[in-house]
Design a protein around this motif. Structure first.
Motif, PDB file in Angstrom:
ATOM      1  N   UNK A   1    -100.165 -15.282 -12.376  1.00  0.00           N
ATOM      2  CA  UNK A   1    -101.178 -15.917 -11.546  1.00  0.00           C
ATOM      3  C   UNK A   1    -101.750 -17.131 -12.270  1.00  0.00           C
TER       4      UNK A   1
ATOM      5  N   UNK B   1    -104.551 -20.540 -11.800  1.00  0.00           N
ATOM      6  CA  UNK B   1    -105.656 -21.086 -11.015  1.00  0.00           C
ATOM      7  C   UNK B   1    -105.365 -22.562 -10.796  1.00  0.00           C
TER       8      UNK B   1
ATOM      9  N   UNK C   1    -109.706 -24.350  -5.695  1.00  0.00           N
ATOM     10  CA  UNK C   1    -108.773 -23.656  -6.585  1.00  0.00           C
ATOM     11  C   UNK C   1    -108.785 -22.181  -6.225  1.00  0.00           C
ATOM     12  N   UNK C   2    -107.591 -21.590  -6.222  1.00  0.00           N
ATOM     13  CA  UNK C   2    -107.444 -20.161  -6.028  1.00  0.00           C
ATOM     14  C   UNK C   2    -106.324 -19.679  -6.941  1.00  0.00           C
ATOM     15  N   UNK C   3    -106.366 -18.409  -7.321  1.00  0.00           N
ATOM     16  CA  UNK C   3    -105.225 -17.880  -8.086  1.00  0.00           C
ATOM     17  C   UNK C   3    -103.992 -17.804  -7.182  1.00  0.00           C
TER      18      UNK C   3
ATOM     19  N   UNK D   1    -112.506 -15.079 -14.268  1.00  0.00           N
ATOM     20  CA  UNK D   1    -112.521 -14.087 -13.187  1.00  0.00           C
ATOM     21  C   UNK D   1    -111.109 -13.715 -12.768  1.00  0.00           C
ATOM     22  N   UNK D   2    -110.233 -14.719 -12.724  1.00  0.00           N
ATOM     23  CA  UNK D   2    -108.845 -14.466 -12.330  1.00  0.00           C
ATOM     24  C   UNK D   2    -108.166 -13.527 -13.331  1.00  0.00           C
TER      25      UNK D   2
ATOM     26  N   UNK E   1    -108.779 -10.038 -13.011  1.00  0.00           N
ATOM     27  CA  UNK E   1    -108.187  -9.417 -11.836  1.00  0.00           C
ATOM     28  C   UNK E   1    -109.027  -9.511 -10.579  1.00  0.00           C
ATOM     29  N   UNK E   2    -110.013 -10.410 -10.581  1.00  0.00           N
ATOM     30  CA  UNK E   2    -110.882 -10.564  -9.407  1.00  0.00           C
ATOM     31  C   UNK E   2    -110.296 -11.594  -8.433  1.00  0.00           C
TER      32      UNK E   2
ATOM     33  N   UNK F   1    -111.034 -14.930  -6.558  1.00  0.00           N
ATOM     34  CA  UNK F   1    -111.927 -16.015  -6.954  1.00  0.00           C
ATOM     35  C   UNK F   1    -111.540 -17.324  -6.264  1.00  0.00           C
TER      36      UNK F   1
END
Lengths: 359, 188
Positions: free
Chosen positions: A4, A6, A177-179, B31-32, B35-36, B38
């Motif tokens: 993942x 960001x 921004x998002x994961x 936060x990512x 595991x949240x 965000x």
């Protein structure tokens, strides 16, 4: 890259386009999509591919035309006023049956408007914003992950049907921004680009053009395009839905507005209101069939957009008067948030009254 | 009432050049990694050094609908203009982290009583550490400590991912600043 990361929507689209094998990017800066152009400026030379910051949006879209005519995967990105400038080129691409991917990170309009997020270009994207009898495929992702996931599809649809494909994002999607995870899908099987201008040695001449002067030639060409559009409408609709079957109120929204709607519907269900949603992912071809089917039993349809009502017309065409179709939206950078949408749902619901009688 | 579900909506605000966006991205990345769900949303457009800048970070256990925050649960303000602009929007019971190096105490008298205020001399602490630019990290460290979302070490681990490579020589001072901010919050 399966971890993942960001990343903002604009950069995510850039990397997704690189992964999808874009050979050439042509663009001219405009907020709120500048990170896209900046990302490509850095990334494309690393891959030995073409990045060119053009002198104008007109130049950009016509360079896309040129690169695409040679059989290469070409794209551009811009935001609303810049996309308006590109409409002539998009019409020519459609006429000459050239694949291309055009990303529109929508901002407020008309005119120069502002730089805030908007969904005011739905008509332009789905009706064919330039002149002539044509359509362009339009995809409306609603997360940064989907901006990535639908990029490869955009290139594949463009190549398969030899037609421009628009990705309709907006200022929020571009900037936020998002994961995400970058994952490669299995590519579609695509027809060979035997129409491309690659030098005619050992074969007959290929001609790429949108000018058909001979009597009847353009009429035939238009019928041919129409046949292609029918095929796209039949095969390429993407649509999601949730809790529609028992719903008394069905919300219809795309892109960022669909995120707000999803949250509002979950809250409405918690309040005991039977709400559901339909989310067109492809805006053209529009999920007419899915909406028409949902309208067979009586429901109230509520379309939510970041405009004063554009997609709502397509919802009405799909519903064909079988159910009432209402609208809630905010223009010019206004965002219909989940709480506001929930209020609208409550106003339309008869359930609260029933609850009131019980208590 | 305590619930286990996390719904944190943060606005970080200051003037351009104070590292507002970096602080937001760092919070987002931390936060990512934890595991949240965000989202991070910057104010974009004509923001320049010296102008106003803010960003919004939403951290949740559930998928996030809107990255836009109108009523934050926490607010970190690095200058006075940001305090007057955003403090009235804080949710009741919210947390306010104030950079007291640039915001005098008397500016806080209108803040409603149900807001938890922590005044952090972020610039002074950063100067003591050798770089005033790390004031953003001091404030973020203090926030992390007060909210107990993630440790300041977790944020320090995310720093190399969000800080541009050309600034990596400032990693040590920024990590220290995160810790100092957390320590300050522990003591106050």
């Amino acid at each position: 890259m399966s971890e993942r990361v960001l990343i903002c929507g604009n950069e995510a689209m850039g990397e997704a386009a690189v992964m999808a094998g874009v050979d050439a990017y042509f663009g001219y800066p405009i907020t709120p999509q500048n990170e896209f152009t900046a990302y490509m400026a850095k990334r494309m030379p690393e891959e030995g591919r073409i990045f060119l910051q053009t002198e104008s949006e007109l130049a950009a879209i016509n360079m896309v035309y040129g690169a695409s005519a040679t059989g290469k995967r070409a794209m551009t990105s811009s935001s609303s006023p810049g996309i308006s400038l590109m409409q002539e080129g998009i019409s020519y691409l459609a006429g000459a049956e050239l694949p291309a991917v055009v990303v529109n990170v929508m901002r407020g309009g008309p005119g120069l408007g502002n730089i805030a997020p908007s969904q005011g270009d739905y008509f332009q994207a789905t009706r064919g914003g330039g002149h002539g009898d044509y359509r362009t495929i339009a995809i409306g992702p609603s997360t940064v992950q989907e901006l990535i996931d639908y990029m490869q599809l955009a290139f594949e649809l463009a190549d398969e049907y030899r037609t421009p494909v628009t990705i309709l994002a907006d200022g929020i999607l571009g900037q936020m921004m998002e994961p995400v995870t970058f994952r490669k899908r299995k590519p579609r099987k695509l027809p060979p680009k035997d129409w491309a201008l690659t030098g005619a040695e050992g074969r007959g001449q290929n001609i790429v053009r949108s000018l058909w002067l001979k009597e009847g030639a353009l009429e035939n060409h238009n019928y041919k395009l129409q046949e292609k559009y029918k095929k796209i409408e039949k095969n390429e609709v993407i649509c999601e839905q949730y809790a529609v079957d028992d719903a008394e109120i069905v919300l219809v929204a795309y892109g960022v507005a669909a995120r707000m709607v999803k949250a509002a519907v979950i809250k409405a269900r918690k309040h005991g209101i039977k709400a559901g949603w339909i989310r067109p992912v492809t805006l053209w071809p529009f999920p007419t069939e899915q909406i028409s089917k949902a309208a067979e039993d009586f429901k109230i349809f509520l379309t939510v957009e970041m405009s004063l009502g554009q997609m709502v017309d397509d919802v009405k065409l799909a519903v064909e008067g079988k159910c009432p179709v209402l609208f809630y939206g905010r223009p010019g950078g206004g965002i219909p948030g989940p709480e506001q949408i929930l209020e609208k749902i409550k106003q339309l619901s008869i359930t609260p009254k029933a609850t009131a009688i019980k208590s | 009432m305590k619930t286990n579900t996390l719904h944190e909506k943060v606005i970080i605000a200051g003037f351009g050049g104070q590292g507002i966006m970096l602080a937001g991205k760092l919070l987002g990345h931390t936060a990512m990694v934890a595991g949240k769900e965000v989202t991070y949303m910057p104010s974009y457009g004509a923001e320049v050094r010296g102008g106003t800048a803010h960003c919004m970070v939403v951290i949740d256990d559930e998928p996030i609908a809107s990255p836009m925050v109108s009523n934050p649960t926490s607010l970190i303000v690095m200058n006075k203009a940001s305090l007057s602009k955003f403090a009235p929007r804080l949710k009741s019971g919210g947390l306010l982290i104030v950079n007291s190096s640039l915001i005098e105490k008397n500016n806080l008298k209108d803040i409603s009583a149900d807001i938890k205020i922590l005044a952090v001399p972020a610039n002074e602490i950063a100067v003591e550490l050798g770089n005033v630019k790390a004031a953003n990290m001091v404030a973020l460290g203090a926030f992390l400590q007060k909210r107990k979302l993630f440790g300041s070490e977790a944020a320090a681990n995310s720093l190399p991912k969000v800080l541009a490579k050309r600034h990596h020589k400032t990693l040590p001072v920024n990590s220290k600043a995160l810790n100092k901010g957390a320590e300050f919050a522990k003591e106050h």
